[in-house]
Design a protein around this motif. Structure first.
Motif, PDB file in Angstrom:
ATOM      1  N   SER A   1      14.192  48.095   9.735  1.00  0.00           N
ATOM      2  CA  SER A   1      13.464  46.865  10.082  1.00  0.00           C
ATOM      3  C   SER A   1      14.349  45.625  10.048  1.00  0.00           C
ATOM      4  CB  SER A   1      12.263  46.686   9.146  1.00  0.00           C
ATOM      5  OG  SER A   1      12.696  46.648   7.803  1.00  0.00           O
TER       6      SER A   1
ATOM      7  N   ASP B   1      16.248  42.500  11.458  1.00  0.00           N
ATOM      8  CA  ASP B   1      15.765  41.588  12.495  1.00  0.00           C
ATOM      9  C   ASP B   1      16.302  41.939  13.881  1.00  0.00           C
ATOM     10  OD1 ASP B   1      14.182  40.130  10.772  1.00  0.00           O
ATOM     11  OD2 ASP B   1      15.738  38.657  10.330  1.00  0.00           O
ATOM     12  N   TYR B   2      17.606  42.278  13.962  1.00  0.00           N
ATOM     13  CA  TYR B   2      18.174  42.575  15.275  1.00  0.00           C
ATOM     14  C   TYR B   2      17.617  43.877  15.849  1.00  0.00           C
ATOM     15  CZ  TYR B   2      21.562  45.696  12.990  1.00  0.00           C
ATOM     16  OH  TYR B   2      22.156  46.691  12.278  1.00  0.00           O
TER      17      TYR B   2
ATOM     18  N   LYS C   1      12.099  44.877   2.588  1.00  0.00           N
ATOM     19  CA  LYS C   1      12.046  43.537   3.193  1.00  0.00           C
ATOM     20  C   LYS C   1      10.922  42.712   2.551  1.00  0.00           C
ATOM     21  CE  LYS C   1      12.557  41.556   7.770  1.00  0.00           C
ATOM     22  NZ  LYS C   1      12.611  41.826   9.183  1.00  0.00           N
TER      23      LYS C   1
ATOM     24  N   LYS D   1      14.159  42.961  17.295  1.00  0.00           N
ATOM     25  CA  LYS D   1      14.322  42.263  18.577  1.00  0.00           C
ATOM     26  C   LYS D   1      14.795  43.219  19.672  1.00  0.00           C
ATOM     27  CE  LYS D   1      15.144  37.811  16.421  1.00  0.00           C
ATOM     28  NZ  LYS D   1      16.140  36.811  16.031  1.00  0.00           N
TER      29      LYS D   1
END
Length: 168
Positions: free
Chosen positions: A84, A86-87, A114, A90
């Motif tokens: 998970s 962030d990149y 997270k 996305k």
């Protein structure tokens, strides 16, 4: 291998790691989504990444699939599995544009981590308390020595985060 996967719904898993020199690598695995017995997951790419970012991950998945099937049917990619970061989230969103039936799933353990990190940041006093307790219980040589004296045949309690000195 290609014949077993040809024309069936697929899942893809991508994960990034580093080697001993600190270089980034990403691995891509694919598998068949159906009720019949199929091949085990197949590693289709292990690639060096200059910078693990959104574009690099999305390109890697697309290029890996197109390398196997130059005329890949984008409706066949139905699940993407990743951590998970962030990149990765996305990249999953970007890939949905080209793979309309794709659902992006993330690892539950990474999601819980997270969440814990977010809670830790929101409650700094509690974070300080937990850190202080860890130092007293886990990092104090005298307490470790007492444990070893009282229980010489028992190992130290398990520590998933490596709090105990490896020299002991």
């Amino acid at each position: 291998m290609k014949a077993d996967l040809e024309g069936t719904p697929l899942w893809v898993s991508v994960d990034e790691t580093t080697d001993v020199a600190g270089r980034y690598f990403a691995n891509v695995l694919i598998g068949k989504l159906d009720k019949e017995k199929s091949l085990s997951p197949i590693l289709i790419a292990c690639t060096f990444l200059e910078n693990p970012d959104v574009a690099a991950i999305a390109r890697l998945i697309n290029w890996s699939l197109l390398d196997l099937w130059p005329n890949f049917d984008s409706n066949l990619l139905t699940v993407m599995l990743s951590d998970s970061a962030d990149y990765m989230l996305k990249a999953g969103n970007n890939l949905k544009v080209f793979n309309p039936k794709m659902c992006h799933l993330t690892c539950l353990a990474h999601s819980l981590h997270k969440l814990a990190e977010t809670v830790r940041e929101l409650f700094p006093v509690v974070n300080h308390l937990i850190s202080a307790v860890k130092k007293v219980v886990c990092k104090t040589p005298s307490r470790i020595a007492t444990w070893k004296n009282n229980y010489p045949h028992l190992p130290l309690p398990p520590s998933p985060c490596g709090f105990y000195s490896k020299k002991l």
